[in-house]
Design an enzyme around this catalytic site. Structure first.
Site, short mmCIF file in Angstrom:
data_model
loop_
_atom_site.label_atom_id
_atom_site.label_comp_id
_atom_site.label_asym_id
_atom_site.label_seq_id
_atom_site.Cartn_x
_atom_site.Cartn_y
_atom_site.Cartn_z
N ARG A 72 -37.09 62.50 21.06
CA ARG A 72 -37.17 61.35 21.98
C ARG A 72 -37.34 60.01 21.28
NH1 ARG A 72 -38.35 65.78 24.46
NH2 ARG A 72 -39.37 66.20 22.49
N THR A 73 -38.32 59.92 20.38
CA THR A 73 -38.66 58.59 19.84
C THR A 73 -37.51 58.06 18.99
OG1 THR A 73 -40.94 59.37 19.82
CG2 THR A 73 -40.48 57.30 18.68
N LYS A 119 -36.10 62.69 -4.98
CA LYS A 119 -36.14 62.47 -6.44
C LYS A 119 -37.50 61.93 -6.86
CE LYS A 119 -31.42 60.86 -6.02
NZ LYS A 119 -30.72 59.57 -6.02
N ARG A 135 -41.74 57.11 11.62
CA ARG A 135 -42.76 58.13 11.93
C ARG A 135 -43.11 58.81 10.62
NH1 ARG A 135 -42.02 62.57 16.59
NH2 ARG A 135 -42.68 60.74 17.78
N HIS A 168 -49.37 56.11 18.53
CA HIS A 168 -47.97 56.24 18.96
C HIS A 168 -47.79 55.17 20.04
CE1 HIS A 168 -44.09 57.77 19.72
NE2 HIS A 168 -44.34 59.05 19.94
N1 CP Z 1 -42.81 62.08 22.77
C1 CP Z 1 -42.39 62.16 21.50
O1 CP Z 1 -42.91 61.48 20.58
O2 CP Z 1 -41.34 63.02 21.33
P1 CP Z 1 -40.59 63.28 19.96
O3 CP Z 1 -41.58 63.93 19.02
O4 CP Z 1 -39.42 64.15 20.29
O5 CP Z 1 -40.16 61.93 19.40
#
Ligand code: CP
Length: 311
Positions: free
Chosen positions: A58-59, A86, A107, A135
């Site tokens: 999603r993100t 590397k 992320r 988040h």
């Molecule tokens: N909600 C969420 O962060 O989903 P993903 O881990 O798929 O990005």
């Protein structure tokens, strides 16, 4: 301040944003949802980089979709085929992306990784999750979903369920709620999944009052928003501890039988077995809509951060 409050900023934690900042974001996302056909490509000529060092559906993809809809181009760092293999450091990697893109959505499994990136990069960093910590764009779309579906965020009763120890989405949602005036906020989890001290301290510092409960059943009739979380198996330092709590909570059709009329169930997703598929057909199930709101909310966010003081 208006749009100026957002322009060029890093988005590391929802705590960096005021209620007025969030309201501006939600108004902008509302107009995107209500007028999905956009003739103006406000980010034409810009480049958004995605750098995800942990799995994401999603993100990562909703940031990409949001950027593309606004006319930006998207480049993606795939850690498994990058020079990280590397031995290149995270900071050097982010310095490279800083030279190639106008904004980096990232992320990383380590808490503080987005902060480190923001210290070495001159372009805005958007934290798409750092370990168990933050988040922010998830919390923003979660609050937007509440506002959109319930008409308000203030005055509602919330139950946050499950892995409040490791789920960054749960912690960030609670931090976001602190910018509003919610009714009762109940934390429902087994003893070992209760918030870490760091989260407890932050909740206290930002003035959010919470109540701890062992089960949802005793409070469900009074709850407007049920915020469910997956047990974050990947974050348990000891696999035996995960084995002890896995399957310890689950939402089914039966467990929602006494739910308040008009209440909604949110989940940042992905789900495993804590949220039964049979719930999808209930009117309370709001998590698929919530996931879809990821695109308009992230469009609004990218436009505010990159688009300047125009409009
Ligand atoms: N909600 C969420 O962060 O989903 P993903 O881990 O798929 O990005």
């Amino acid at each position: 301040m208006g749009r100026d409050a957002w322009y060029g900023r890093d988005v590391l934690s929802i705590l960096d944003f005021s209620r007025a900042d969030l309201e501006l974001l939600f108004d902008s996302a509302d107009s995107i949802v209500d007028q999905p056909v956009r003739t103006k490509k406000s980010l034409a000529g810009k480049i958004v980089a995605t750098a995800f060092f942990e799995p994401s559906t999603r993100t990562r993809l909703s940031f990409s979709a949001a950027a593309l809809k606004l006319g930006a181009d998207v480049i993606d760092l795939s850690p498994d085929v990058s020079s990280l293999l590397k031995g290149e450091s995270l900071s050097d990697t982010m310095r490279m992306l800083d030279g190639y893109a106008d904004l980096i959505a990232m992320r990383h499994p380590s808490e503080g990784a987005a902060l480190l990136a923001s210290e070495v990069a001159s372009v805005p960093i958007v934290n798409g999750g750092d370990g168990s910590q933050h988040h922010p764009s998830q919390a923003m779309l979660d609050l937007f979903t509440v506002k959109r579906l319930k008409g308000r965020i203030d005055g509602l009763n919330y139950a946050v369920l499950g892995d409040i120890r490791y789920a960054r989405s749960a912690a960030s949602f609670l931090y976001g709620l602190a910018r509003y005036k919610p009714g009762k906020v109940s934390l429902v989890s087994p003893e070992s999944l209760r918030p870490r001290n760091e989260v407890k301290d932050t909740i206290k510092k930002v003035g959010l009052k919470t109540e701890q409960h062992d089960d949802l059943e005793s409070i469900i009739a009074d709850v407007d928003v049920i915020y469910m979380t997956r047990i974050q198996k990947e974050r348990f330092p000891d696999p035996n501890e995960y084995e002890k709590v896995k399957g310890s909570y689950r939402i089914t059709k039966g467990s929602l039988a006494n739910a308040k009329k008009g209440s909604i169930v949110l989940h940042a997703l992905p789900r495993t077995n804590e949220l039964a598929y049979e719930v999808d057909s209930l009117p309370n199930a709001a998590y698929m809509k919530q996931a879809r709101f990821g695109v308009p909310v992230r469009m609004a966010l990218l436009d505010l951060v990159l688009g300047g003081a125009k409009k």
